[in-house]
Design a protein around this motif. Sequence first.
Motif, PDB file in Angstrom:
ATOM      1  N   ASP A 134       0.848  -1.200   0.000  1.00  0.00           N
ATOM      2  CA  ASP A 134       0.000   0.000   0.000  1.00  0.00           C
ATOM      3  C   ASP A 134       0.872   1.233   0.000  1.00  0.00           C
ATOM      4  O   ASP A 134       2.093   1.152   0.157  1.00  0.00           O
ATOM      5  N   ASN A 135       0.236   2.374  -0.154  1.00  0.00           N
ATOM      6  CA  ASN A 135       0.982   3.632  -0.222  1.00  0.00           C
ATOM      7  C   ASN A 135       0.968   4.386   1.106  1.00  0.00           C
ATOM      8  O   ASN A 135       0.943   5.621   1.143  1.00  0.00           O
ATOM      9  N   ASN A 136       1.023   3.609   2.200  1.00  0.00           N
ATOM     10  CA  ASN A 136       1.191   4.195   3.530  1.00  0.00           C
ATOM     11  C   ASN A 136       2.276   3.429   4.282  1.00  0.00           C
ATOM     12  O   ASN A 136       2.288   3.424   5.508  1.00  0.00           O
ATOM     13  N   GLU A 137       3.172   2.799   3.546  1.00  0.00           N
ATOM     14  CA  GLU A 137       4.232   2.034   4.183  1.00  0.00           C
ATOM     15  C   GLU A 137       5.256   2.979   4.802  1.00  0.00           C
ATOM     16  O   GLU A 137       5.310   4.171   4.483  1.00  0.00           O
ATOM     17  N   ASN A 138       6.074   2.454   5.708  1.00  0.00           N
ATOM     18  CA  ASN A 138       7.133   3.258   6.306  1.00  0.00           C
ATOM     19  C   ASN A 138       8.086   3.748   5.216  1.00  0.00           C
ATOM     20  O   ASN A 138       8.498   2.979   4.357  1.00  0.00           O
ATOM     21  N   ASP A 184       4.298   3.373  -5.097  1.00  0.00           N
ATOM     22  CA  ASP A 184       4.884   2.401  -6.024  1.00  0.00           C
ATOM     23  C   ASP A 184       4.203   1.036  -5.975  1.00  0.00           C
ATOM     24  O   ASP A 184       4.843   0.009  -6.223  1.00  0.00           O
ATOM     25  N   VAL A 185       2.911   1.010  -5.670  1.00  0.00           N
ATOM     26  CA  VAL A 185       2.188  -0.261  -5.631  1.00  0.00           C
ATOM     27  C   VAL A 185       2.242  -0.917  -7.009  1.00  0.00           C
ATOM     28  O   VAL A 185       1.889  -0.303  -8.024  1.00  0.00           O
ATOM     29  N   GLY A 186       2.704  -2.159  -7.057  1.00  0.00           N
ATOM     30  CA  GLY A 186       2.806  -2.891  -8.318  1.00  0.00           C
ATOM     31  C   GLY A 186       4.117  -2.719  -9.054  1.00  0.00           C
ATOM     32  O   GLY A 186       4.301  -3.273 -10.139  1.00  0.00           O
ATOM     33  N   SER A 187       5.061  -1.993  -8.469  1.00  0.00           N
ATOM     34  CA  SER A 187       6.332  -1.730  -9.143  1.00  0.00           C
ATOM     35  C   SER A 187       7.258  -2.941  -9.076  1.00  0.00           C
ATOM     36  O   SER A 187       6.999  -3.922  -8.370  1.00  0.00           O
ATOM     37  N   PHE A 188       8.362  -2.855  -9.819  1.00  0.00           N
ATOM     38  CA  PHE A 188       9.330  -3.947  -9.836  1.00  0.00           C
ATOM     39  C   PHE A 188      10.717  -3.402 -10.140  1.00  0.00           C
ATOM     40  O   PHE A 188      10.885  -2.262 -10.583  1.00  0.00           O
ATOM     41  N   GLY A 216      -1.429   7.025   0.809  1.00  0.00           N
ATOM     42  CA  GLY A 216      -2.375   6.712   1.874  1.00  0.00           C
ATOM     43  C   GLY A 216      -2.664   5.230   1.953  1.00  0.00           C
ATOM     44  O   GLY A 216      -2.491   4.483   0.980  1.00  0.00           O
ATOM     45  N   ALA A 217      -3.134   4.794   3.115  1.00  0.00           N
ATOM     46  CA  ALA A 217      -3.384   3.379   3.357  1.00  0.00           C
ATOM     47  C   ALA A 217      -4.489   2.818   2.470  1.00  0.00           C
ATOM     48  O   ALA A 217      -4.521   1.617   2.183  1.00  0.00           O
ATOM     49  N   ILE A 273      -3.725  -3.656  -9.032  1.00  0.00           N
ATOM     50  CA  ILE A 273      -3.327  -2.352  -8.498  1.00  0.00           C
ATOM     51  C   ILE A 273      -4.413  -1.294  -8.678  1.00  0.00           C
ATOM     52  O   ILE A 273      -4.156  -0.102  -8.528  1.00  0.00           O
ATOM     53  N   VAL A 274      -5.648  -1.725  -8.961  1.00  0.00           N
ATOM     54  CA  VAL A 274      -6.733  -0.787  -9.229  1.00  0.00           C
ATOM     55  C   VAL A 274      -6.920   0.211  -8.088  1.00  0.00           C
ATOM     56  O   VAL A 274      -7.144   1.409  -8.319  1.00  0.00           O
ATOM     57  N   ASN A 275      -6.836  -0.259  -6.839  1.00  0.00           N
ATOM     58  CA  ASN A 275      -7.111   0.620  -5.705  1.00  0.00           C
ATOM     59  C   ASN A 275      -5.957   1.545  -5.346  1.00  0.00           C
ATOM     60  O   ASN A 275      -6.082   2.365  -4.437  1.00  0.00           O
ATOM     61  N   ALA A 276      -4.834   1.418  -6.040  1.00  0.00           N
ATOM     62  CA  ALA A 276      -3.723   2.345  -5.812  1.00  0.00           C
ATOM     63  C   ALA A 276      -3.965   3.688  -6.493  1.00  0.00           C
ATOM     64  O   ALA A 276      -3.237   4.654  -6.240  1.00  0.00           O
TER      65      ALA A 276
END
Length: 642
Positions: free
Chosen positions: A436-440, A445-449, A500-501, A521-524
Amino acid sequence: MKKSILFFFLIGMFVQLSASNEQNLLTKAANLDQLKQMLAMNQEWVSYPAYSNRSAWIKLLGENGEIMIRDGEGYLSYEWQVVRATDYLDYKRTGNRNTMQEPYFENQRAFSALVLAELAEGEGRFLDQIIDGVFVNCEMTSWVLSAHFKISAKKEKNHFPDVKENLIGLYSSQTGAMLSWTYYFLHDEFDKVNPLISERLRSELQKRILDPYMNMNYWWTALPPFQDERLNVNNWNPWCNANVLQCYMLLENDRDKLAQAVYRSMRSVDQFINANKDGACDEGPKYWGVAAGKMYDYLSLLEKLTDGQISLFNKPEIKSMAEYVYRANVGNDWVVNFADASAKLQGNPYLIYSFGRAVESDDMMHFAAYLKERNPENSIVNSRDIDRTLRSALISGELEATEPKFNVPAYSWYPETEYCFMSDDQGSFVAAKGGDNNENHNHNDVGSFIYYSNSLPIIMDTGVGSYTAKTFGPQRYSIWTMQSNYHNVPLINGVSQHAGADFKAMNTAFDKENMRFTTNIVNAYPKEAKVKSWKRSYNLKNGTLIIDDLYVLEKTIEPNQINFMTWGDVNLDVPGKVIIKVKNETVELRYDKKKLKATIETIELEEKKLSQVWGDAIYRLSLNAKMLETEGNYQYSIRKVK
């Protein structure tokens, strides 16, 4: 009224269920009364020689003693720096934290080097400089960094020290631990000069560390009233607790007071362990040494203090956290660098060996020897950390005798953090993530590689520049390195991911039999992206990485754009094929030229922290959709050119 009662009932049930799912490994090992009986009092737990035992120090340090003495000699004429009021003010005025940090850190580096040199030599040659360093530290209004001033209610202050408030943060606690060891080893020597030196030092440690730890609440403890921090507890927790524990173990000889402080730290560190069930360090490998590594410091100290009666090193959760540093390493000092982490990291072989030894991980111990062989100049000295330095001395001989060996695991899967690493026997290594986009230390970058060929990153994660006030403020995502537009993810309908989370991956899974990682990754993305589904998969097979994007949109607004960050030499001459050459590695990225058109943007790197890794420039390779379609798929393949 009934709805309100039902709401609070459900919230209460949620809290109870969450608490019941927590492992609380430390506090389950002993309650307060049991702990009280386990404690080794009056510093009987210390395994290092007394300052006056010269033969024991020579035996312990060996050749490392000469290194420590040489380091200290470099500071015999050191001019202690004053951290000025305007140095603190500069953080608020310009966002520059280094103005205050640089003189502070240089003083602490000098101080630790002088203390270690005196322990190694034992002739009093460094003592006057150490006494001056004690005085400099005691005269500071606060040991907290300008960037770290927060009151217990989590409201930011004006980043200026307040004489009425003693806060405990990362570096104030580290300074406290360093000075506590100094007091333990040298207070008798100080008393020969003037007893007021030791008296002042002991008083300041009580006022700045011992009393506030028990009498104030801090967000990083994740204890009431900060239970919500349990959901996102970070490296501050083990770092601060390990340092405070050292202070108490070295200074407090009242059994009741010591037990209460230690038990409070156990309750707090339990929250860090609870939040890290799968072992991944979402702050990145750079932070492993001050996250899981500091947890190791804490657990090692606690084990000593209780004569081994409280030890978690046989727990699989702890071993998983330990081995992350080995599994996130790709080789040749390149690491998986999601979040605020550099792509290059040497690592501390002494810490890695010690932790690996504790959890009985042969892979970690051999990996530590591999790191030491790659960087033979890496010494036992851990700047500003006396305990780590001395513990490194204890295992130095074992490390030197260990066979250097590093074998990249075939895969590593972290189902809660949603990190997946895959490798093959042809030199390919892929790191992909959901999350998710609320990580430390989050980047959007949700879904990145990241794709590596023979340990070298080809499709890369840029990392992060120097920290400023903006880095951890409301403008964080105005920084380009934090944005999804500059990560290896799509720009959907012209819209990027949000922070955000709530902006997270869903249905993330890993099929180890087929080496296939999948996530939606739709919800990102926010509603403006008008996306119903975006299923992304990574499949590593026969030396080729195949990436599939299967999408469904509510409507089309702008052409989709699939981004890949890269460096080196990039050639787009042939439609449908991109040739990327980085040093001695050449890679081919193929795409459907009927659906996509490749473009490239040069990004000049002005940040030294980035340019020293990547050079003067990197590139954003974009595959731009030629058609507006509400549903479809894109496929790309990446393989090494032989």
